[in-house]
Design an enzyme around this catalytic site. Structure first.
Site: not given
Ligand code: COA
Length: 322
Positions: A112, A249, A279
């Site tokens: 990215c 970003h 993204n």
């Molecule tokens: N829909 C519904 N539930 C979902 C889901 C979706 N699309 N994806 C994951 N979940 C669930 C998980 O399974 C988890 O369930 P559990 O508690 O029963 O295990 C719950 O939601 C929470 O997941 P978690 O990963 O803790 O959520 P989060 O608040 O961290 O949000 C992201 C997830 C990916 C949005 C967040 O971590 C994020 O944005 N991270 C950075 C990612 C990023 O920017 N990457 C690219 C960098 S360039």
């Protein structure tokens, strides 16, 4: 000699995939996606629409805006994670499609952060007089390496391209760029199968797709971005209050909020496209810049801070007078 952004362009494929569409594909909800990431929709390339095709549209728009033709371009650098082919590099494919001949054309992989890395390199070529008119591109078809059955990643990514034309300018332009990487975090965000690393058995489809430790990436992203934006301002003796726009970003609205907060910038001074495009990796910063230039928010003479963060891990920033 500064290198100044003479023109910008962006392009997204026609096909739109909304959060409601995704509800039909995986166990998710519009509300979950919006609240966790800020994303409402993203654009997806057709099967016969390649990264180079998206890039060519963005480059054409940028070249028109800069009032330059194929004969003027003497340097092409493309940040991408999803080139058309292993080789020839996608820079040369874009070069041929634009009818540009003879100048250096190459792509680099910094996930990215690819556009910021590319911008930094082109800036050096312009600054030393080795290039006079550079095309700097971020272009991706991330949908090709997305596992559409994995709800934790497939809701986040989209396809698109952005480009800028850089030209020398004695008065103003890119003030400084700052690039960082830390390979100790390489496993947090990865597509585990590639060219030299071959798949085991029939694992090609699994290994080729994006895998991400979302929570951990989130924390490192916030920390690294906070430190690089401060480093960028300190290096130039510029106070955060002097910034006109933050162009981040577009991975996640919550990461963007955290960086804006650190800079004491109200969200009205942050360019956001994450809701519309998701993204788009290396494409996201030049796409956001072009959106804001074309809708009149970003104006000549304003001070812009660009930043990005991605797999590697890599991150970087650019401070510029537009
Ligand atoms: N829909 C519904 N539930 C979902 C889901 C979706 N699309 N994806 C994951 N979940 C669930 C998980 O399974 C988890 O369930 P559990 O508690 O029963 O295990 C719950 O939601 C929470 O997941 P978690 O990963 O803790 O959520 P989060 O608040 O961290 O949000 C992201 C997830 C990916 C949005 C967040 O971590 C994020 O944005 N991270 C950075 C990612 C990023 O920017 N990457 C690219 C960098 S360039």
């Amino acid at each position: 000699m500064y290198s100044r952004i003479a023109g910008t362009g962006h392009y997204v494929p026609k096909k739109v995939l909304t959060n409601t569409d995704l509800e039909q594909m995986v166990d998710t909800t519009d509300e979950w996606i919006k609240s966790r990431s800020g994303i409402e929709r993203r654009h997806i390339a057709e099967a016969d629409e390649y990264t180079s095709d998206l890039a060519v549209q963005a480059c054409t728009a940028a070249m028109e805006a800069a009032a330059v033709g194929p004969e003027d371009i003497d340097f092409i650098v493309v940040g991408t994670t999803t080139p058309d082919l292993v080789f020839p590099n996608v820079g040369t494919i874009i070069q041929a499609k634009l009818g540009i001949y003879g100048c250096p054309a190459f792509s680099l992989e910094a996930a990215c952060s690819g556009f910021i890395y590319a911008l930094s390199i082109a800036d050096k070529f312009i600054g030393t007089g080795q290039a006079k008119c550079a095309l700097v591109v971020g272009a991706e078809t991330l949908s090709r390496i997305t596992d559409w059955s994995d709800r934790s990643t497939c809701v986040l990514f989209g396809d698109g391209a952005g480009a800028v034309v850089l030209k020398p300018d004695e008065d103003a332009g890119i003030i400084s760029t700052h690039l960082r990487a830390d390979g100790r975090y390489k496993d947090l965000l990865t597509a585990k199968t590639g060219v030299s690393v071959q798949p085991e058995g029939d694992a090609l489809s699994d290994g080729f797709n994006v895998q991400m430790a979302g929570n951990e990436i989130f924390k490192v992203a916030v920390k690294s971005l906070e430190s690089i934006v401060e480093e960028t301002l300190d290096a130039n003796g510029i106070d955060k209050s002097e910034l006109d726009w933050l162009i981040p970003h577009q991975a996640n609205i919550r990461i963007i909020n955290a960086t804006a907060k650190r800079l004491s910038m109200p969200m009205e001074k942050v360019i956001l496209t994450v809701q519309d495009y998701g993204n788009t990796s290396a494409a996201s910063v030049p796409m956001a810049l072009d959106v804001a230039v074309r809708d009149g928010r970003v104006k000549r003479g304003q001070l812009l801070l660009l930043e990005a963060f991605g797999g590697g891990l890599t991150w970087g920033s650019a401070l510029l007078r537009y």
